[in-house]
Scaffold this motif. Structure first.
Motif, PDB file in Angstrom:
ATOM      1  N   LEU A 126       0.823  -1.213   0.000  1.00 54.82           N
ATOM      2  CA  LEU A 126       0.000   0.000   0.000  1.00 54.82           C
ATOM      3  C   LEU A 126       0.856   1.261   0.000  1.00 54.82           C
ATOM      4  O   LEU A 126       0.531   2.247  -0.669  1.00 54.82           O
ATOM      5  CB  LEU A 126      -0.944  -0.008   1.205  1.00 54.82           C
ATOM      6  CG  LEU A 126      -2.095  -1.021   1.098  1.00 54.82           C
ATOM      7  CD1 LEU A 126      -2.688  -1.305   2.468  1.00 54.82           C
ATOM      8  CD2 LEU A 126      -3.163  -0.521   0.144  1.00 54.82           C
ATOM      9  N   THR A 133      -2.263  -2.984  -5.873  1.00 53.85           N
ATOM     10  CA  THR A 133      -1.454  -3.804  -4.984  1.00 53.85           C
ATOM     11  C   THR A 133      -1.472  -5.225  -5.533  1.00 53.85           C
ATOM     12  O   THR A 133      -2.527  -5.793  -5.767  1.00 53.85           O
ATOM     13  CB  THR A 133      -2.001  -3.783  -3.554  1.00 53.85           C
ATOM     14  OG1 THR A 133      -3.408  -4.085  -3.567  1.00 53.85           O
ATOM     15  CG2 THR A 133      -1.789  -2.427  -2.916  1.00 53.85           C
ATOM     16  N   THR A 168      -7.697  -1.860   5.778  1.00 54.09           N
ATOM     17  CA  THR A 168      -7.506  -2.064   4.339  1.00 54.09           C
ATOM     18  C   THR A 168      -8.500  -1.221   3.553  1.00 54.09           C
ATOM     19  O   THR A 168      -8.143  -0.587   2.550  1.00 54.09           O
ATOM     20  CB  THR A 168      -7.671  -3.547   3.979  1.00 54.09           C
ATOM     21  OG1 THR A 168      -6.698  -4.319   4.702  1.00 54.09           O
ATOM     22  CG2 THR A 168      -7.484  -3.771   2.496  1.00 54.09           C
ATOM     23  N   ALA A 177      -7.528   1.851   0.976  1.00 60.73           N
ATOM     24  CA  ALA A 177      -7.994   1.835  -0.413  1.00 60.73           C
ATOM     25  C   ALA A 177      -8.773   3.106  -0.750  1.00 60.73           C
ATOM     26  O   ALA A 177      -8.630   3.668  -1.843  1.00 60.73           O
ATOM     27  CB  ALA A 177      -8.859   0.605  -0.659  1.00 60.73           C
ATOM     28  N   LEU A 208      -7.447  -2.486  -5.816  1.00 54.32           N
ATOM     29  CA  LEU A 208      -7.039  -3.202  -4.604  1.00 54.32           C
ATOM     30  C   LEU A 208      -6.865  -4.679  -4.925  1.00 54.32           C
ATOM     31  O   LEU A 208      -7.833  -5.405  -5.122  1.00 54.32           O
ATOM     32  CB  LEU A 208      -8.085  -3.020  -3.504  1.00 54.32           C
ATOM     33  CG  LEU A 208      -7.821  -3.770  -2.191  1.00 54.32           C
ATOM     34  CD1 LEU A 208      -6.522  -3.300  -1.534  1.00 54.32           C
ATOM     35  CD2 LEU A 208      -9.000  -3.603  -1.231  1.00 54.32           C
ATOM     36  N   THR A 268     -13.564   1.268  -5.542  1.00 53.24           N
ATOM     37  CA  THR A 268     -12.332   0.681  -6.064  1.00 53.24           C
ATOM     38  C   THR A 268     -12.543  -0.756  -6.543  1.00 53.24           C
ATOM     39  O   THR A 268     -13.118  -1.567  -5.813  1.00 53.24           O
ATOM     40  CB  THR A 268     -11.255   0.697  -4.959  1.00 53.24           C
ATOM     41  OG1 THR A 268     -11.010   2.052  -4.582  1.00 53.24           O
ATOM     42  CG2 THR A 268      -9.966   0.059  -5.418  1.00 53.24           C
TER      43      THR A 268
END
Length: 327
Positions: free
Chosen positions: A41, A57, A70, A74, A87, A152
């Motif tokens: 990240l 990632t 997380t 994101a 992501l 995302t």
């Protein structure tokens, strides 16, 4: 059209960013930040702030941090990049989670499914945010995101059929293991991905070794094949390609104490060529083309296992030049 994407290497973050900028100028459309020697990240943040590429990632370990953290990372990267972030999540293996991160692993497919569900609930917002799962739970009250974001795309890395099927069911995209020949993609992965009837973006990860000498290129690539061949659980992959005996020799050597990244000398050229994209630029261009119609993108990375930094730099420079030629 098959997209060319890039996984950069660098001894320093400045070197990694410089390589990514050069790959962007050569025609790469995306960069992926792996998580092993660096935090994926953080690396993705640096790439997003220094390039105009799509950035992902590839992968972030899903169980090594909380789903909410997380999700927040994101959302921040989505905001920072202007919507260019993807992501990429994966389970990793049991030993890595337990010994390196003190993280729960079992049951991995259910845990990853519920992790994704929690991430998307955080992105959706609302008060409260609740998920009462058997592997992952969350109970958030009195929290609101001060600005929008969080649409995302989620990409899942998967090797086994259950994890690949999960990607087809709940993810926006799938990321392959670094050893994923077209035959494996065609015969095993795509049928598993397609069971749900959903369309996901298919990104093949490929170690790519380019040199004017095919022999040099294959020797550079042999280290990554030897590294993975040292893992007994990959036996079926190598056996299906006709390299069961060669893998057994690698496993036996590893048990004598030879480091996993020093086993390339046991990998014959034919085995290196079967599992990586290696050879002259013309040979590698044909190998890349073999994924056309099967994958949506090929994520190219230079060989690193068993190589000195200067050798990795030379391999990465040749890879960036290949991207220029193919673009």
């Amino acid at each position: 059209m098959l997209r060319l994407e890039f996984q950069p290497w660098g001894e320093t973050m400045a070197e990694l960013i410089d390589a990514t900028r050069r790959a962007e100028a050569a025609g790469a459309v995306a960069a992926w930040a792996p998580e092993l020697h660096r935090n994926a990240l953080v690396t993705a943040t640096a790439i997003a702030s220094q390039t105009n590429l799509l950035v992902g990632t590839g992968i972030s370990l899903a169980f090594a941090t909380s789903p909410m953290l997380t999700a927040l990372a994101a959302m921040d990267l989505d905001d920072l990049s202007g919507g260019r972030f993807r992501l990429g999540l994966g389970s990793g293996v049991r030993r890595l989670n337990a010994d390196w991160h003190g993280a729960a692993f079992d049951p991995p497919v259910k845990r990853l499914r519920e992790t994704i569900a929690v991430i998307r609930k955080v992105w959706a917002g609302g008060d409260p945010i609740l998920h009462d799962g058997t592997a992952v739970s969350i109970d958030v009250r009195g929290w609101r995101r001060p600005y929008a974001g969080g649409a995302t795309p989620i990409y899942l890395a998967g090797v086994g059929p259950a994890m690949v099927a999960l990607a087809g069911e709940v993810a926006d995209g799938w990321l392959s293991h670094e050893l994923c020949p077209p035959s494996v993609l065609r015969e095993s992965v795509l049928p598993a991905l397609g069971r749900s009837g959903r369309r996901v973006d298919v990104v093949v990860s490929a170690c790519c070794s380019v040199d004017a000498s095919s022999a040099v290129a294959r020797r550079r690539a042999a280290g990554v094949v030897g590294f993975y061949a040292s893992v007994s659980s990959y036996a079926s992959l190598f056996a299906a390609a006709g390299f069961a005996a060669e893998q057994e020799a690698v496993v036996a050597a590893r048990r004598t104490g030879i480091p996993a990244d020093r086993l390339g000398h046991l990998v014959p050229d034919e085995m290196a060529a079967a599992f990586t994209l290696c050879g002259t630029s013309q040979e590698v261009a044909l190998a890349v083309k073999a994924y056309d119609g099967l994958a949506d993108a090929v994520k190219l990375s230079a060989p690193t296992h068993g190589l000195a930094p200067d050798e990795i730099r030379a391999a990465q420079d040749s890879l960036i030049e290949l991207i220029r030629e193919l673009s």
